[in-house]
Design an enzyme around this catalytic site. Structure first.
Site, PDB file in Angstrom:
ATOM      1  N   ASP A 205       0.834  -1.195   0.000  1.00 34.84           N
ATOM      2  CA  ASP A 205       0.000   0.000   0.000  1.00 34.84           C
ATOM      3  C   ASP A 205       0.871   1.248   0.000  1.00 34.84           C
ATOM      4  OD1 ASP A 205      -2.726   1.200   0.383  1.00 34.84           O
ATOM      5  OD2 ASP A 205      -1.800   1.930   2.229  1.00 34.84           O
ATOM      6  N   GLU A 264       1.680  -0.646  -5.142  1.00 29.91           N
ATOM      7  CA  GLU A 264       0.655   0.346  -5.450  1.00 29.91           C
ATOM      8  C   GLU A 264       1.393   1.679  -5.524  1.00 29.91           C
ATOM      9  OE1 GLU A 264      -3.281   2.600  -3.645  1.00 29.91           O
ATOM     10  OE2 GLU A 264      -1.507   2.189  -2.444  1.00 29.91           O
TER      11      GLU A 264
END
Length: 538
Positions: A205, A264
């Site tokens: 993330d 990401e």
């Protein structure tokens, strides 16, 4: 599939809160996922990516982690995680887990220690604590710089002793200071903990956010978050992140079975994204440039070309994704189910790895009319109730046409589901040859059976032939040629009609699959607007 399974894998994203609820509390959990693994195996996916299930106060749906080594009781236990891994592997499904290294929860032990420690202490050094700037009326009463939170408002919150701490997201998500060796060592240990348990990789993330520019300089542009993914910012995509991933790659490579890291990373260009995928760094990165492309032949072709070209120097596979838990579902974004069906087949025909977000195989639209009193995304609060946030793409998926929460669980669902979703449930679509679910099942089966799908790293465009009447393959009237994309990969051909008119296709070989109804005229196949067709020559 090649030994490097991730190069052409189809990976299914599970938003854990909204997939399947085993205990009737209205929230999805790990035993719920485990109970539905046979469905994923029948669908034909190679791996599943599960969003965070760690102990958390849930200020941001689990992306505020209080303990990286413990499953939150809401989602089950560490034993449940182990059982899920074992059963998934038995079914031939690999498991990728979400890791959140940019920030912790404000309830994390480290941050609680930081608040209890004085300025300048080692405990505060794990995060970004700073003295504020002074206005004419006070001392240190202004944030240390002009950075904005992705969720709205300033990226700084003041503590009781007058210092400020950085949070690029919600105040409950303080950013870690990755300049500290202690932080880097902690996450290497977290990686090993879950790799030892058997996970096959990590989705990282905010992979572009851990390192900040020296001195935390002002951006100087009000509203600069509108520049996300398009311009250089001092808190995203700094060169220093790559040293972190080189260390992580050594850990991943020390385990058997091709364990992977997936970034990401919102970057200004595909070339910047490719830097995360050099041979000694990560294995994949999400292709947000593809996700944000407009539904036109020109835009889609350009982003495909740019994406493939950017990955070529680092010999990394391109990834393709249409929806996820942070963006509006592509049925709604593209404006029709027909376009979504066509887009899915195009995505699954491209070389590289494809990501499928739970429910897209059912044709689920964005839920745009959730009552305000049920919205839980922190974006809703931080924006002063002007941005409804991401809850509309996170509504629990329907499994049956009736029963509590359409089979999601016995106790309702944490977000209300539209009544129209009864007809979109798994049970309603299974066996219906015209359903979106059966289209995905067929496409994934064909993809497995035909080696020219997914593998490799390039496409042969046929657009010149479309203008002239392609020898041995395609023939489109001049009026529709500009709205048609076609490419060949070995014996396989993919044709997508983006235009408003029917396109004519000379049937050269077997029609393997089409996203919509096809008609025939003489020896030609007529491809309707917003339709993709796959063909294979002997």
């Amino acid at each position: 599939m090649t030994q490097d399974w991730w190069r052409e894998a189809v990976i299914y994203q599970v938003y854990v809160r909204s997939f399947a609820d085993s205990d009737g509390d209205g929230v999805g959990d790990l035993p719920g996922i485990r109970s539905r693994l046979p469905y994923l195996a029948d669908l034909g996916v190679d791996a599943v990516w599960i969003t965070p299930f760690y102990r958390s106060p849930m200020a941001d749906g689990g992306y505020d982690v209080a303990d990286y080594r413990t499953v939150d009781p809401m989602f089950g236990s560490n034993d449940d995680a182990r059982a899920l891994l074992d059963e998934a592997h038995a079914l031939g499904i690999r498991v990728i887990v979400d890791l959140v290294p940019n920030h912790t929860s404000d309830r994390h032990e480290w941050f609680q220690q930081a608040l209890a420690s004085p300025p300048g202490s080692p405990e505060r050094a794990r995060y970004h604590f700073r003295d504020g700037l002074s206005s004419s009326d006070g001392h240190g009463d202004l944030p240390p710089n002009d950075w904005e939170s992705v969720f709205g408002g300033p990226a700084w919150t003041r503590t009781a002793d007058g210092q400020w701490y950085l949070h690029l997201f919600a105040p409950e998500q303080p950013d870690l200071n990755w300049d500290q060796p202690e932080v880097r060592d902690e996450f290497l240990d977290v990686l090993r903990f879950w790799l030892d348990l058997g996970v096959d990789g990590f989705r990282i993330d905010v992979a572009h956010g851990m390192v900040k520019a020296d001195g935390l300089p002002d951006v100087g542009t009000p509203g600069h978050l509108k520049l996300l993914g398009t311009e250089s910012l001092p808190f995203f995509d700094q060169d220093g992140v790559h040293e972190i991933y080189r260390d992580w790659r050594k850990v991943l490579d020390s385990y058997p079975g091709n364990r992977i890291g997936v970034a990401e990373a919102w970057t200004p260009s595909p070339e910047r994204t490719a830097r995360y995928l050099r041979a000694d760094e990560l294995h994949q990165a999400f292709n947000f440039h593809y996700l944000t492309a407009e539904w036109t032949a020109a835009d889609v072709k350009q982003v495909i070309d740019d994406s493939l070209a950017a990955m070529r120097p680092v010999a990394a596979p391109t990834t393709w994704v249409l929806s996820n838990h942070d963006v509006q579902r592509h049925v709604t974004r593209y404006g029709s189910v027909a376009r979504a069906r066509a887009a899915a087949m195009l995505m699954l025909a491209l070389p590289g790895s494809a990501y499928v977000y739970q429910g897209e195989e059912l044709g689920l639209p964005e839920v745009l009319d959730l009552p305000e009193d049920v919205l839980q995304d922190p974006v809703w609060t931080r924006s002063g109730h002007t941005d409804r946030g991401r809850d509309g793409c996170r509504v629990p998926i329907p499994w049956t046409p009736d029963g509590p929460s359409f089979g999601f669980g016995d106790g309702g669902s944490w977000l209300p589901q539209p009544s129209s979703w009864a007809d979109l449930s798994v049970a309603s679509q299974l066996g219906d040859p015209n359903s979106v679910l059966e289209l995905y099942r067929s496409a994934l089966r064909v993809r497995r059976e035909h080696p020219d799908l997914g593998a490799g790293s390039d496409v042969e465009w046929l657009e010149e032939g479309l203008e002239e009447g392609l020898e041995g393959g395609l023939d489109a009237p001049a009026a529709t040629a500009t709205g048609v994309l076609a490419f060949r990969r070995g014996a396989f051909t993919c044709v997508v009609n983006f235009g408003p008119d029917v396109a004519r296709l000379r049937a050269d070989g077997e029609v393997l699959l089409a996203s919509g109804g096809l008609a025939t005229e003489d020896a030609d196949v007529l491809v309707p607007p917003d339709t993709t067709v796959w063909l294979s020559r002997p």
